[in-house]
Each structure stands twice: as structure tokens, then as C-alpha cells.
Motif scaffolding. Sequence first.
Motif: not given
Length: 96
Positions: A26, A28, A30, A58-61, A64, A83
Amino acid sequence: MTASPKPAPTVTETVTATPKPRPTVTVTKQAAAPADDSSSGGSTSSGGGTSGGGGSTYYSNCAAARAAGAAPVHRGDPGYGSHLDRDGDGIGCDWG
């Protein structure tokens, strides 16, 4: 005459490999905030900055970030987040 022992039969096994499914990724993003032209004088920021923030990306992980072609992500680059930087060296997703 001496009888020779017969060789043992050969056993062959066929194994079919089934590929593992790829993980779901995923990404995401913005929307960028509109530019604020009310500041005094010209531009003093390059947009991304070097404060460690990732801006509007933004990369959730790391999966991604890799899927977006952004890995490794350096501190100050769009999408960098602590993170993603497990060893704290300023470079996120720099492993595996």
C-alpha cells in the motif's frame, strides 16, 4: 562362477514448486499543501528540507517504498520516516 549383485533400483521424485503470493503493498500519498506566498521575501526552503520529515510522500513500510522505486530512502528525501530506518543511520530501507 560367482553371481554379481544387482544394482539397487533408482528412485526419482518429481517436485513441483508453487510460487508464494507476493505481499500486498500500500502506497499512500498525500496531496501537497498549496504554496503560501505570504512569507517575506523570496523562497528560503527547497521544499523537502533536511529536518528528517518526508514531506507529502509517505511509505507505510519498506515494501511500499521498494514498490514505488524509492528505496533506499535518505533522511530529508520525500517519503523518509524513522519507521523505515531500523538502524537509525539516516537511510531507510537500506537492507534486504
